[in-house]
Motif scaffolding. Structure first.
Motif, PDB file in Angstrom:
ATOM      1  N   UNK A 134     -10.030  23.920 -14.866  1.00  0.00           N
ATOM      2  CA  UNK A 134      -9.392  24.857 -15.813  1.00  0.00           C
ATOM      3  C   UNK A 134      -9.025  23.883 -17.103  1.00  0.00           C
ATOM      4  N   UNK A 135      -9.354  24.392 -18.099  1.00  0.00           N
ATOM      5  CA  UNK A 135      -8.999  23.565 -19.349  1.00  0.00           C
ATOM      6  C   UNK A 135      -7.735  24.210 -19.915  1.00  0.00           C
ATOM      7  N   UNK A 136      -6.804  23.269 -19.870  1.00  0.00           N
ATOM      8  CA  UNK A 136      -5.416  23.501 -20.434  1.00  0.00           C
ATOM      9  C   UNK A 136      -5.305  22.920 -21.840  1.00  0.00           C
ATOM     10  N   UNK A 137      -5.167  23.744 -22.965  1.00  0.00           N
ATOM     11  CA  UNK A 137      -5.177  23.303 -24.354  1.00  0.00           C
ATOM     12  C   UNK A 137      -4.111  22.664 -24.387  1.00  0.00           C
ATOM     13  N   UNK A 138      -2.776  22.685 -23.706  1.00  0.00           N
ATOM     14  CA  UNK A 138      -1.533  22.281 -23.893  1.00  0.00           C
ATOM     15  C   UNK A 138      -1.744  20.784 -23.562  1.00  0.00           C
ATOM     16  N   UNK A 139      -2.501  20.569 -22.648  1.00  0.00           N
ATOM     17  CA  UNK A 139      -2.538  19.072 -22.079  1.00  0.00           C
ATOM     18  C   UNK A 139      -3.290  18.380 -23.327  1.00  0.00           C
ATOM     19  N   UNK A 140      -4.109  18.961 -24.144  1.00  0.00           N
ATOM     20  CA  UNK A 140      -4.944  18.139 -25.135  1.00  0.00           C
ATOM     21  C   UNK A 140      -4.174  18.105 -26.404  1.00  0.00           C
ATOM     22  N   UNK A 141      -3.145  18.977 -26.471  1.00  0.00           N
ATOM     23  CA  UNK A 141      -2.550  19.340 -27.930  1.00  0.00           C
ATOM     24  C   UNK A 141      -1.572  18.256 -28.504  1.00  0.00           C
ATOM     25  N   UNK A 198      -8.395  29.298 -20.024  1.00  0.00           N
ATOM     26  CA  UNK A 198      -7.274  30.002 -19.295  1.00  0.00           C
ATOM     27  C   UNK A 198      -7.486  31.245 -18.416  1.00  0.00           C
ATOM     28  N   UNK A 199      -8.515  32.098 -19.289  1.00  0.00           N
ATOM     29  CA  UNK A 199      -8.683  33.593 -18.885  1.00  0.00           C
ATOM     30  C   UNK A 199      -9.315  33.467 -17.471  1.00  0.00           C
ATOM     31  N   UNK A 200     -10.011  32.181 -17.231  1.00  0.00           N
ATOM     32  CA  UNK A 200     -10.898  32.124 -15.913  1.00  0.00           C
ATOM     33  C   UNK A 200     -12.740  32.215 -16.605  1.00  0.00           C
ATOM     34  N   UNK A 201     -12.708  32.274 -18.000  1.00  0.00           N
ATOM     35  CA  UNK A 201     -14.083  32.354 -18.359  1.00  0.00           C
ATOM     36  C   UNK A 201     -14.564  31.144 -18.476  1.00  0.00           C
ATOM     37  N   UNK A 202     -16.051  30.981 -18.539  1.00  0.00           N
ATOM     38  CA  UNK A 202     -16.719  29.745 -19.054  1.00  0.00           C
ATOM     39  C   UNK A 202     -16.081  29.177 -20.232  1.00  0.00           C
ATOM     40  N   UNK A 203     -15.877  27.902 -20.453  1.00  0.00           N
ATOM     41  CA  UNK A 203     -15.224  27.318 -21.538  1.00  0.00           C
ATOM     42  C   UNK A 203     -16.407  27.569 -22.830  1.00  0.00           C
ATOM     43  N   UNK A 204     -15.643  27.953 -23.857  1.00  0.00           N
ATOM     44  CA  UNK A 204     -16.616  27.970 -25.148  1.00  0.00           C
ATOM     45  C   UNK A 204     -15.910  27.381 -26.374  1.00  0.00           C
ATOM     46  N   UNK A 205     -16.559  27.189 -27.296  1.00  0.00           N
ATOM     47  CA  UNK A 205     -16.048  26.591 -28.474  1.00  0.00           C
ATOM     48  C   UNK A 205     -14.876  27.301 -29.002  1.00  0.00           C
TER      49      UNK A 205
END
Ligand code: GLU
Length: 339
Positions: free
Chosen positions: A330-337, A264-271
């Motif tokens: 952009x990964x949206x954690x809410x979508x996967x929650x 969400x901050x525009x940085x590369x997705x990480x664990x």
């Protein structure tokens, strides 16, 4: 047969960004009638069990491969041969010992550079030094005498670097330029410094291993995350140098540097961005099966859901008309929650 490949580093579970790139690599190979290979890049930062887990994750999203995966840790002989070939073609010092630490290099590169020579060899105007990316090696150890090397070896083991100017047939200290052609980014140009071929812990360096392996495995389609775009010109340069040293033809290589998945901050997705692996997603919400994750990744690429084979025709059209997605997802954690 020409090949494409996916080359994960077994540092832990694959996250959505890795899986998405792997799917693109698989589709690119299948859409262009290439063999698809897996290569385990385990020269450093290996986590026990990660290789088996990654292979299982790739299979779980529907990918297959056409040969037993190879491990870089078992291919040291090939890397030794490559260094020997460069030395045989350009002299022993074409690959030289370097005793610099990262700190030494940072200090040397932050000091003002001497002004570069202009075409007549006269010093250029002050401040006209070409921009050098951070970590660009300034050549400190290139001209050491044997006595100086012997003295430094007592203090610190040596890394091995290639003398890029010498191998390129340029005057000492000049910086070669190289190009790679990328399907999304077009022609990418970069400067080639004296890159590390073997690290000072004795392990071969990523840039050498990747080039040697792609040549040895017949890989002429390189698909990976666009964080490695900057490496493409120098890898291409090193591949050309190796082929020339061995009297072999340099294959045309098509590169596809896939936009990364961002948080969400525009940085590369990480664990640390939360549940981003198959296992964690399913633990957070069991409805996120590997098939559902696969379908979501395919839709993020504008491709139809289902087994990846069903997406091959649509992907082939994208390759043909240049409509591959250029924007990061952009990964949206809410979508996967969960619902
Ligand atoms: N092993 C690298 C990674 O996992 C990829 C290298 C490559 O594809 O050239 O980031």
């Amino acid at each position: 047969m020409p090949a494409g490949r996916y080359a994960p580093s077994p540092t832990g579970a694959l996250h959505l960004g890795n899986l998405r790139t792997a799917i693109v690599a698989w589709l690119a190979a299948r859409a262009t009638d290439r063999t698809f290979l897996l290569r385990v890049e385990d020269l450093d930062r290996v986590r026990a069990g990660a290789e088996a887990a990654q292979l299982a994750e790739l299979a779980a999203v529907g990918l297959d491969w056409d040969a037993e995966p190879v491990r870089q840790s078992e291919r040291t002989g090939l890397y030794d041969d490559a260094v020997a070939a460069l030395r045989a073609a350009h002299g022993a010092d074409a690959v030289y010992e370097c005793f610099c630490s990262r700190k030494d290099i940072a200090e040397a590169t932050s000091a003002p550079h001497p002004a570069p020579a202009d075409d007549e060899g006269a010093p250029g105007p002050a401040g006209a030094a070409p921009l050098r990316p951070p970590g660009f090696y300034p050549g400190t150890c290139r001209g050491l005498t044997e006595a100086q090397r012997a003295e430094r070896r007592r203090v610190r083991p040596a890394a091995l670097r290639i003398d890029a100017a010498r191998v390129a047939g340029l005057p000492e200290g000049e910086i070669p330029r190289a190009e790679a052609v990328d399907l999304l980014h077009g022609e990418v140009t970069g400067l080639v410094d004296d890159l590390v071929l073997r690290r000072n812990d004795g392990a071969y360096a990523y840039n050498l291993a990747v080039v040697v392996d792609d040549l040895a495995q017949g890989v002429d389609q390189v698909v990976r995350g666009d964080d490695l775009l900057d490496s493409a010109p120098r890898q291409r340069w090193l591949a050309a140098a190796l082929c020339a040293a061995r009297g072999e033809a340099l294959p045309q290589t098509s590169y596809l540097h896939v936009p990364l998945v961002l948080n969400a901050e525009g940085r590369r997705l990480a664990k640390r961005d939360g549940a981003v692996t198959l296992e964690d997603l399913a633990a957070a919400d069991p409805s996120w099966t590997p098939e559902r994750v696969r379908d979501r990744l395919l839709s993020s690429l504008g491709l139809p859901p289902g087994p990846p084979a069903d997406a091959v025709p649509a992907f082939a059209r994208m390759l043909e008309d240049g409509s591959l997605p250029r924007e990061p997802w952009v990964f949206d954690p809410a979508e996967f929650a969960g619902a």
